[in-house]
Design a protein around this motif. Sequence first.
Motif, PDB file in Angstrom:
ATOM      1  N   ARG A  21     -10.604   7.509  -0.137  1.00 13.41           N
ATOM      2  CA  ARG A  21     -10.403   6.064   0.027  1.00 13.41           C
ATOM      3  C   ARG A  21     -11.453   5.458   0.955  1.00 13.41           C
ATOM      4  NH1 ARG A  21      -4.974   3.374   2.822  1.00 13.41           N
ATOM      5  NH2 ARG A  21      -5.919   1.353   3.341  1.00 13.41           N
ATOM      6  N   SER A  75       0.822  -1.222   0.000  1.00 17.21           N
ATOM      7  CA  SER A  75       0.000   0.000   0.000  1.00 17.21           C
ATOM      8  C   SER A  75       0.849   1.262   0.000  1.00 17.21           C
ATOM      9  CB  SER A  75      -0.940   0.003   1.206  1.00 17.21           C
ATOM     10  OG  SER A  75      -0.225   0.146   2.423  1.00 17.21           O
ATOM     11  N   THR A  93      -8.274  -2.063   2.169  1.00 16.79           N
ATOM     12  CA  THR A  93      -9.293  -1.642   3.131  1.00 16.79           C
ATOM     13  C   THR A  93     -10.378  -2.710   3.277  1.00 16.79           C
ATOM     14  OG1 THR A  93      -8.876   0.659   2.485  1.00 16.79           O
ATOM     15  CG2 THR A  93     -10.824   0.238   3.813  1.00 16.79           C
ATOM     16  N   THR A 143     -14.935   3.182   0.325  1.00 13.38           N
ATOM     17  CA  THR A 143     -15.112   1.903   1.014  1.00 13.38           C
ATOM     18  C   THR A 143     -16.463   1.839   1.705  1.00 13.38           C
ATOM     19  OG1 THR A 143     -12.731   1.807   1.421  1.00 13.38           O
ATOM     20  CG2 THR A 143     -14.121   0.345   2.729  1.00 13.38           C
ATOM     21  N   SER A 150     -15.105   2.327   8.346  1.00 14.87           N
ATOM     22  CA  SER A 150     -14.673   3.113   7.187  1.00 14.87           C
ATOM     23  C   SER A 150     -15.390   4.449   7.122  1.00 14.87           C
ATOM     24  CB  SER A 150     -14.912   2.324   5.898  1.00 14.87           C
ATOM     25  OG  SER A 150     -14.205   1.104   5.911  1.00 14.87           O
ATOM     26  N   LEU A 157      -6.521   0.242  -3.315  1.00 18.06           N
ATOM     27  CA  LEU A 157      -6.482   0.456  -1.871  1.00 18.06           C
ATOM     28  C   LEU A 157      -7.838   0.181  -1.229  1.00 18.06           C
ATOM     29  CD1 LEU A 157      -4.280   3.677  -1.804  1.00 18.06           C
ATOM     30  CD2 LEU A 157      -3.622   1.400  -1.026  1.00 18.06           C
ATOM     31  N   VAL A 158      -8.907   0.535  -1.911  1.00 15.43           N
ATOM     32  CA  VAL A 158     -10.246   0.272  -1.367  1.00 15.43           C
ATOM     33  C   VAL A 158     -10.517  -1.231  -1.340  1.00 15.43           C
ATOM     34  CG1 VAL A 158     -12.717   0.492  -1.836  1.00 15.43           C
ATOM     35  CG2 VAL A 158     -11.251   2.505  -1.941  1.00 15.43           C
ATOM     36  N   ALA A 195       0.113   4.145  -2.581  1.00 17.99           N
ATOM     37  CA  ALA A 195      -0.383   5.418  -2.052  1.00 17.99           C
ATOM     38  C   ALA A 195       0.571   6.564  -2.374  1.00 17.99           C
ATOM     39  CB  ALA A 195      -0.593   5.307  -0.547  1.00 17.99           C
ATOM     40  N   CYS A 197      -6.822   4.203  -5.988  1.00 16.79           N
ATOM     41  CA  CYS A 197      -7.960   4.176  -5.066  1.00 16.79           C
ATOM     42  C   CYS A 197      -8.682   2.833  -5.126  1.00 16.79           C
ATOM     43  CB  CYS A 197      -8.939   5.302  -5.394  1.00 16.79           C
ATOM     44  SG  CYS A 197      -8.368   6.946  -4.903  1.00 16.79           S
TER      45      CYS A 197
END
Length: 305
Positions: free
Chosen positions: A52, A32, A236, A56, A194, A231-232, A36, A228
Amino acid sequence: MSHTLPLSAPSPLAPRLSDLALLLVAVVWGTSYGVAKGALVLYPVLGFLAVRFLLTFAVLLPALLRAPAPERRDALVAGLPLGVLMLGIFLCETFGLALTQASNAAFLISLCVVFTPFAEWWLLRQRPERAMFAFAAVSLLGAALLSGGYTGRWGWGDALMLAAAVLRAITVCQTTRLTRRRNAPVLALTAVQSGVIGVGCLLLALALPGKLPPLPSLTQASAFWWACVYLVAGCTVFAFVAQNWALRHSSPTRVGLLTSSEPAFGALFAVFWLGEQLSATGWVGGALIVGAALWTMARRGDAQH
């Protein structure tokens, strides 16, 4: 498939599956930082975190709305305070990284692996096995070698990274405590967490001096939105759900040890994907971290049933 986790006795395979899930979380979290880093070139930190986590929340909101009323209530009761703790972690890490050296930040955040057994002992009244303290020491030594240890003067950035490590240890234990007697579906719980993080970051971004710029264009800044998405989905949704689920089958100390292998996988990603260099000492440190995680996994009897 139902995402509600019953409070009855889990499958005998659950501890082993939770170990594997946590190791995958560490791998994903390790990647990440590089992902990021590219996105943050295109948008401010707090705005990026808001995007982000609000994305989520939007993805997981149907799971929260579909949950029966008692389960939705349990998700809110547990998720709101846990979301506040996690917001504190992200804020401390974000501003801490900006105010201290990267090596200091990496070493100080790794202290979480040492704090977690004591937090479990203090908050849950459960003394971890002696072997867990040994594994934590090996992992911390690996982190020191990988990051170069602590260097330079003590400053606000160092204090914030240390606070983030303490909050990580507390959050893992509080997740166990707040979900132990509640039947909160993991997707609904992750949605609430989130939402709290996303709204908190957005409010802080709007409150601080300076105007939040418009979101990057989908066509001209596609790298931002692909970051994004990754990462989502991975760092996440998958990671939060896996950790929330694993804490129902493992002790907080075990969870902390397995996820503490994140810096090693982050270094490997930086070497093989971003082309960065790693010293011989760094390779030894990474091997110790991963070795401690695999050593922990090999002790099947340590998993909580």
